[in-house]
Design a protein around this motif. Structure first.
Motif, mmCIF file in Angstrom:
data_model
loop_
_atom_site.group_PDB
_atom_site.id
_atom_site.type_symbol
_atom_site.label_atom_id
_atom_site.label_comp_id
_atom_site.label_asym_id
_atom_site.label_seq_id
_atom_site.Cartn_x
_atom_site.Cartn_y
_atom_site.Cartn_z
ATOM 1 N N SER A 142 30.234 27.436 45.069
ATOM 2 C CA SER A 142 31.130 28.484 44.584
ATOM 3 C C SER A 142 32.436 28.561 45.358
ATOM 4 C CB SER A 142 30.426 29.840 44.668
ATOM 5 O OG SER A 142 30.180 30.180 46.024
ATOM 6 N N GLY B 191 28.256 32.518 48.357
ATOM 7 C CA GLY B 191 28.012 32.270 46.943
ATOM 8 C C GLY B 191 26.864 31.306 46.721
ATOM 9 N N SER C 230 22.628 34.268 45.457
ATOM 10 C CA SER C 230 23.628 35.291 45.778
ATOM 11 C C SER C 230 23.384 35.712 47.222
ATOM 12 C CB SER C 230 23.492 36.486 44.834
ATOM 13 O OG SER C 230 22.329 37.234 45.152
ATOM 14 N N SER D 140 27.681 24.283 49.416
ATOM 15 C CA SER D 140 28.178 25.397 48.625
ATOM 16 C C SER D 140 28.808 24.900 47.326
ATOM 17 C CB SER D 140 29.206 26.201 49.423
ATOM 18 O OG SER D 140 29.715 27.267 48.652
ATOM 19 N N GLU E 15 32.717 30.140 48.014
ATOM 20 C CA GLU E 15 32.620 31.348 48.810
ATOM 21 C C GLU E 15 31.505 31.192 49.834
ATOM 22 O OE1 GLU E 15 31.960 34.577 46.203
ATOM 23 O OE2 GLU E 15 33.797 34.271 45.039
#
Length: 282
Positions: free
Chosen positions: A169, A174, A217, A167, A171
Motif C-alpha cells: 500500500s 497498510g 490493516s 508492503s 503506507e
C-alpha cells in the motif's frame, strides 16, 4: 546478541549430531485467536486462545473432547519496549487436555508463568533478525490418584527468527506480507540431578516454523504457518540375550503442525506513532 546466536547454533548442532530413532506423528492443527491492546507508550497487552487437534488414524479415532479440540491453551502477556531493539515481558499460560509437547514430560493440565527478553534489529535487505530468550516455571494442576504426580519444572527457551515486511500500500501500516522463518530450542533446567531421576537429552524440544503473515490493516493480521515440532526423549534401552540393544535409547518424536493465527489489535487514540508490532508468534 552474538552470544545468543552462537548458543542457538550450538544447540542445533548438538541435536543434529545425535544418533537417534525418528518417529513422525500425525498432523496437528493449531488455530489461535489473539487480542492485543496497544498502549500509548508502545507497549502491549495480549490475550490468546488456542485449540489443538490431532488428525487421528481411522482405526484409533476418538471424538474431540473440548469444543472440537483435543486440547487448548489460554495465554496472557505484557511486553515493554526499552527502545527500537530491546524489550522484556512476562506471560502466563494455562494448558488443558492432552497436547502437552511444549511442557516437556508433564502431561495433563499445567500453569506456566514466564519472563522473556527480546532483541530485534535490521541486518540487510530489509530483513529483521530477532532473538527471544525465555525462562519459565511449569506447575502441574492435574489431580492424581493418591496425590502423587510430577513436580514442577523450570525450562528455558531460545528462539531466533528472520522476517521481512513486504508492503503493497505504500503506507507503514497498510496491506503487507510478513514472510518469516523461526527456530526454537527448549531445555529442562535441572541444577541438581538426584540418583533416581531419569536421564534427559541436552535439548528436549525444538520447533522449525515457516509462515507468511498477512497484515490486512493496522488492526487485523492473519498468519498461516507450518512447523516441525520435535520432542527429544531418552528411553530405557532394551537388550537381547547377547547384549545387543534392540530398542529404546534416544528417540526423536516429530509433530508436523499446521496453524492459523488471527490477531485483532485495539489501537489507542494518540498512541506512539512508530509503535513496533511484533509477529503473531509472540
Amino acid at each position: 546478541m552474538k552470544f545468543i546466536l552462537y548458543t542457538a547454533l550450538l544447540l542445533a548442532t548438538t541435536v543434529a549430531s545425535a544418533q537417534t530413532t525418528r518417529v513422525v506423528q500425525n498432523l496437528r492443527l493449531w488455530p489461535e485467536v489473539q487480542g492485543e491492546v496497544a498502549l500509548k507508550n508502545g507497549d502491549y497487552l495480549l490475550l490468546t486462545l488456542r485449540g489443538e487437534r490431532t488428525q487421528a488414524d481411522a482405526s484409533s479415532y476418538q471424538p474431540p473432547r473440548h469444543l472440537g479440540f483435543d486440547a487448548g491453551q489460554v495465554r496472557v502477556g505484557y511486553e515493554h519496549f526499552w527502545n527500537a531493539n530491546w524489550s522484556w515481558g512476562a506471560t502466563a499460560r494455562f494448558n488443558g487436555g492432552s497436547g502437552q509437547l511444549q511442557t516437556g514430560s508433564i502431561a495433563g493440565e499445567t500453569f506456566t508463568p514466564e519472563l522473556l527478553l527480546r532483541h530485534r534489529a535490521p541486518i540487510f535487505g530489509g530483513i529483521t533478525f530477532g532473538q527471544r530468550l525465555g525462562v519459565e516455571r511449569i506447575f502441574p494442576t492435574t489431580s492424581y490418584v493418591g496425590g502423587s504426580g510430577p513436580g514442577s519444572q523450570t525450562w528455558t527457551r531460545l528462539r531466533v527468527d528472520l522476517e521481512k515486511i513486504v508492503s503493497f500500500s505504500g503506507e507503514a501500516a497498510g496491506l503487507a506480507l510478513r514472510p518469516r522463518l523461526s527456530y526454537e530450542a527448549g531445555t529442562h533446567l535441572r541444577f541438581q540431578k538426584d540418583a533416581n531421576d531419569q536421564d534427559e537429552r541436552t535439548i528436549q524440544y525444538t520447533s522449525l516454523r515457516a509462515e507468511v503473515g498477512v497484515r490486512l490493516s493496522p488492526a487485523i493480521d492473519l498468519t498461516p504457518w507450518f512447523a516441525y515440532q520435535t520432542g527429544y526423549l531418552e528411553t530405557l534401552p532394551q537388550y537381547d540375550r547377547n547384549g545387543v540393544q534392540t530398542s529404546g535409547g534416544k528417540l526423536n518424536i516429530v509433530y508436523p503442525t499446521l496453524g492459523l493465527e488471527a490477531r485483532f489489535t485495539i489501537l489507542p487514540t494518540g498512541g506512539k506513532a512508530d509503535r513496533q508490532q511484533l509477529p503473531t508468534q509472540h
